[in-house]
Every structure is written in structure tokens, then in C-alpha cells.
Design an enzyme around this catalytic site. Structure first.
Site, short mmCIF file in Angstrom:
data_model
loop_
_atom_site.label_atom_id
_atom_site.label_comp_id
_atom_site.label_asym_id
_atom_site.label_seq_id
_atom_site.Cartn_x
_atom_site.Cartn_y
_atom_site.Cartn_z
N HIS A 1 0.82 -1.21 0.00
CA HIS A 1 0.00 0.00 0.00
C HIS A 1 0.86 1.26 0.00
O HIS A 1 0.61 2.19 -0.78
CB HIS A 1 -0.91 -0.01 1.23
CG HIS A 1 -1.81 1.18 1.32
ND1 HIS A 1 -3.00 1.26 0.62
CD2 HIS A 1 -1.71 2.34 2.02
CE1 HIS A 1 -3.59 2.41 0.89
NE2 HIS A 1 -2.83 3.09 1.74
N LYS B 1 -4.63 10.21 -8.31
CA LYS B 1 -4.26 10.34 -6.90
C LYS B 1 -4.33 11.82 -6.55
O LYS B 1 -3.60 12.64 -7.09
CB LYS B 1 -2.85 9.82 -6.65
CG LYS B 1 -2.38 9.93 -5.19
CD LYS B 1 -3.17 9.00 -4.28
CE LYS B 1 -2.63 9.03 -2.84
NZ LYS B 1 -3.36 8.13 -1.94
N HIS C 1 3.23 6.16 -1.62
CA HIS C 1 3.95 7.25 -0.96
C HIS C 1 5.46 7.06 -1.06
O HIS C 1 6.19 7.29 -0.10
CB HIS C 1 3.52 7.34 0.50
CG HIS C 1 2.05 7.56 0.68
ND1 HIS C 1 1.44 8.75 0.39
CD2 HIS C 1 1.06 6.72 1.09
CE1 HIS C 1 0.14 8.66 0.63
NE2 HIS C 1 -0.12 7.43 1.04
#
Length: 384
Positions: A260, A318, A275
Site C-alpha cells: 500500500h 491520486k 507514498h
């Protein structure tokens, strides 16, 4: 005559003590019915009216609090519980979070210690990119209200130059890259790993956390705080925390903290997580990612820096994908691990070069590993 008197006194005292034991719930709360005792100390005694006189004080009041009970073994007679699984079964005592989570979540780690350790990790990041090895072109800065517009306001890629030959040949980068491509990005698709891929996970943990001064410094700190008793326990917990699988969609074991946060996922028609600057660079280079804008930029003039990014990944948007830019894989992994261990589900205030960096972490609440420990669900830098 004197001997007889002494014996009589001893017998009397013994019977008094034994009688007190038989008539007390001391060390007997929750025990089953035992006819050898003159009174009982479990919930059934309330129905049969044969509770010991101290039952309500020792058993009822104490049984509804976690005071002195944190981490105790499960006892079905207790009305509420104080172990690591009670959150999962929704049967914790009302003061569990206040009395026990503080111990379990590392709250003995102070904000000052987090700032001090993060400065040390920052100084030890020998593998970070230098300004001669990495050049970025952030271009358009947008307000928070503009991040949902899905407007491509930057005509050029974010990454202008990266010295791949130097950086990607370093052991921690090489180990990270091998793990990064082991995932299916769509949630709902079960993840499975070959023996080689499992070995790659272990190699990544070894290279980043055991074979770097930065990783060893993190372990040393957590060891002195009593979080881990050995390097083996440290590595095993990180492996479970980061690589253990859980389900984000439709019951499939389709996700993990590592996937993730570092690789990124697609869920509900949009990008979820994502990220990491290295993944961003690789996808942009392959033409699979289109950089749109950034909504915040950190105060650092060199690397690591922090950006809040807007982009599309193969058509999936995003809105804000924040990342620490230019740091080594071990630094990224270390600060997220530190914040998750010390401040799970909360914001964590760090210091890099005298400037504040705040990390938000989230716990995965729907499943657990070990004795009720929570997987990491997400971690990322928040707006500066």
C-alpha cells in the site's frame, strides 16, 4: 503446660487463617464452583447468593478495570478483558486504552526522543540522493481546494535526472527494487509469493535494518526502550507488520502495508496509498504515470525533501500522494516504522535538520498477527 498452650495457640491461628482463606475471594476471582470453600467468587454466586463478603470489592470492581491486569490471560469469567485481542473481540474494559495501549503502543517514547532519534537517522542516511544525483522539477503549486480538479498543470515530468547507476547499485536500493515489483496493484486480487519473493522480503529487511548504521541505530533505540528483546524479534515483527497480508476488498488477501505505502494500489477506481519517490520515478520513466502538480513542498533545500503530489497512474487519479523525496529506502522504512511503533494511528512529529516533519500512520483494524498485534495500514508525510 506451656507447650500445650503454645500448640493450642498455633492451632487456633491456623484455623483462623484457613477460615479467612475459605471466606475470601483473594486470588480466587473467576474460579469455578468449589464446595471445599464456604463461599464462591464467580458470577454464579450472585444467582445462588453464596458470594464471599469481599466478592464485589475484589472481583466485581476490579474485574471492570484494567488496573494491574494489562496483558493478562483470557478468563471467560471476567466481564471485560485487558489483553491484546480484546480490541478484536470488542470486549475490552473501558479503561483499556488509557492503561494498556500506552504500554503496547510505545507511548513511553517521548516526543523529544522521537525528534532526537529522527535527527540521528537523518544524519546517518548515507545512501540518500545528493543534489548532483537527483534533480526534480516540481513546476505548478496548487491550493488544497484545487487538488480534486484532476487538471494537468505541469507540462514536464517531475523527475529531470536520476543517477540510477550509482544509487540503484547500492544494496538497499537493489533489495528494495526486487520487492517492489512483486505485487498486483488491483485490490481484490489475492497476493501470493514464491519462495524467491519471500527471500527477497527477508533480504530487504536484512539490508536496510541490519546492514546499515541507520537501521542498527533504530533497533538500538527500540531495544533500550524495551520494545524488542533481540534483533531476531525486531526483524520478525517488522516482517509481519509490513509484509503480512490482509484483505482490503471482498475478502481476498490482497494487501499489505508495504504494498500500500511503497508500491501503491488501485481501489474504487482511484490510486490508494503510493507514498514512495522511487516507485514514482520508475513509473514516470516508463510512461505509466503522468505528473499533474504539487500541493505542498517541504522546507528542505536538499534531500530528503517532501512533496504532496497530484498525478494519474494509468488513468487512475491520486489527489494527494505525499512522499519523502530523495531519501534512501532504509530511511523511508525506518521513519515509518518508528512512527507506527511509537504513535500508531496518530501523527508523529519528527525533526530533520532542525525542521519539523509530521508522519501520519494508520493501523489495520480488521485483522491482526501474533498476539493481537495490528498490521500497518498506511503511513505518509502530512501537509507542512
Amino acid at each position: 503446660m506451656k507447650v500445650a498452650a503454645i500448640l493450642l495457640l498455633c492451632i487456633t491461628l491456623f484455623h483462623q487463617g484457613h477460615s479467612n482463606t475459605l471466606n475470601s475471594c483473594q486470588s480466587r476471582c473467576g474460579y469455578g464452583i468449589d464446595s471445599s470453600y464456604s463461599c464462591q467468587c464467580n458470577t454464579a454466586c450472585e444467582r445462588y447468593n453464596d458470594c464471599c463478603s469481599d466478592y464485589y470489592t475484589l472481583c466485581k470492581e476490579a474485574a471492570t478495570s484494567c488496573n494491574g491486569r494489562c496483558g493478562e490471560n483470557y478468563n471467560s469469567q471476567n466481564p471485560c478483558h485487558c489483553n491484546s485481542l480484546c480490541s478484536q473481540y470488542n470486549n475490552c474494559c473501558s479503561d483499556y486504552s488509557a492503561l494498556c495501549n500506552a504500554v503496547n503502543s510505545g507511548s513511553t517514547i517521548t516526543d523529544a526522543e522521537l525528534r532526537s532519534l529522527s535527527e540521528t537517522l537523518y544524519a546517518l542516511d548515507r545512501n540518500k540522493a545528493s543534489t548532483s544525483q537527483l534533480t526534480i522539477d516540481p513546476q505548478t503549486l496548487v491550493s488544497d481546494s484545487q487538488t480534486s480538479s484532476q487538471s494537468d498543470l505541469s507540462s514536464r515530468p517531475l523527475f529531470k535526472y536520476l543517477d540510477e547507476n550509482t544509487l540503484f547499485s547500492r544494496p538497499t536500493y537493489a533489495a528494495f527494487l526486487k520487492v517492489l515489483d512483486n505485487y498486483k496493484r488491483m485490490t481484490g486480487q489475492t497476493e501470493s509469493f514464491s519462495s524467491q519473493q519471500l527471500t527477497e522480503q527477508e533480504t530487504f529487511l536484512k539490508e536496510t535494518m541490519l546492514n546499515t548504521e541507520l537501521g542498527r541505530e533504530l533497533f538500538s533505540f527500540l531495544y533500550t526502550k524495551g520494545v524488542y528483546k533481540s534483533e531476531t524479534e525486531f526483524i520478525q515483527d517488522l516482517k509481519n507488520m509490513w509484509f503480512g497480508l490482509y484483505s482490503r476488498y471482498n475478502g481476498a488477501m490482497d494487501s499489505s502495508g508495504f504494498e500500500h505505502i511503497f508500491a501503491g494500489e488501485i481501489k474504487g477506481g482511484k490510486v490508494s496509498g503510493f507514498h514512495n519517490w522511487i516507485q514514482f520515478y520508475l513509473l514516470e520513466k516508463r510512461g505509466e504515470l503522468n505528473y499533474y502538480s504539487h500541493s505542498f513542498n517541504g522546507p528542505w533545500s536538499g534531500y530528503p525533501d517532501v512533496l504532496g503530489l497530484q498525478f494519474k497512474w494509468d488513468g487512475y487519479y491520486k489527489q494527494v500522494g505525499s512522499a519523502v523525496i530523495g531519501c534512501s529506502p532504509e530511511f523511508d522504512f525506518a521513519i515509518y516504522s518508528l512512527c507506527y511503533i511509537a504513535r500508531p494511528g496518530k501523527q508523529c512529529s519528527l525533526s530533520l535538520g532542525g525542521k519539523e516533519l509530521r508522519i501520519q500512520t494508520y493501523t489495520w483494524e480488521n485483522s491482526s498477527y501474533g498476539n493481537g498485534k495490528k498490521y500497518i495500514a498506511s503511513a505518509y508525510p502530512v501537509s507542512m
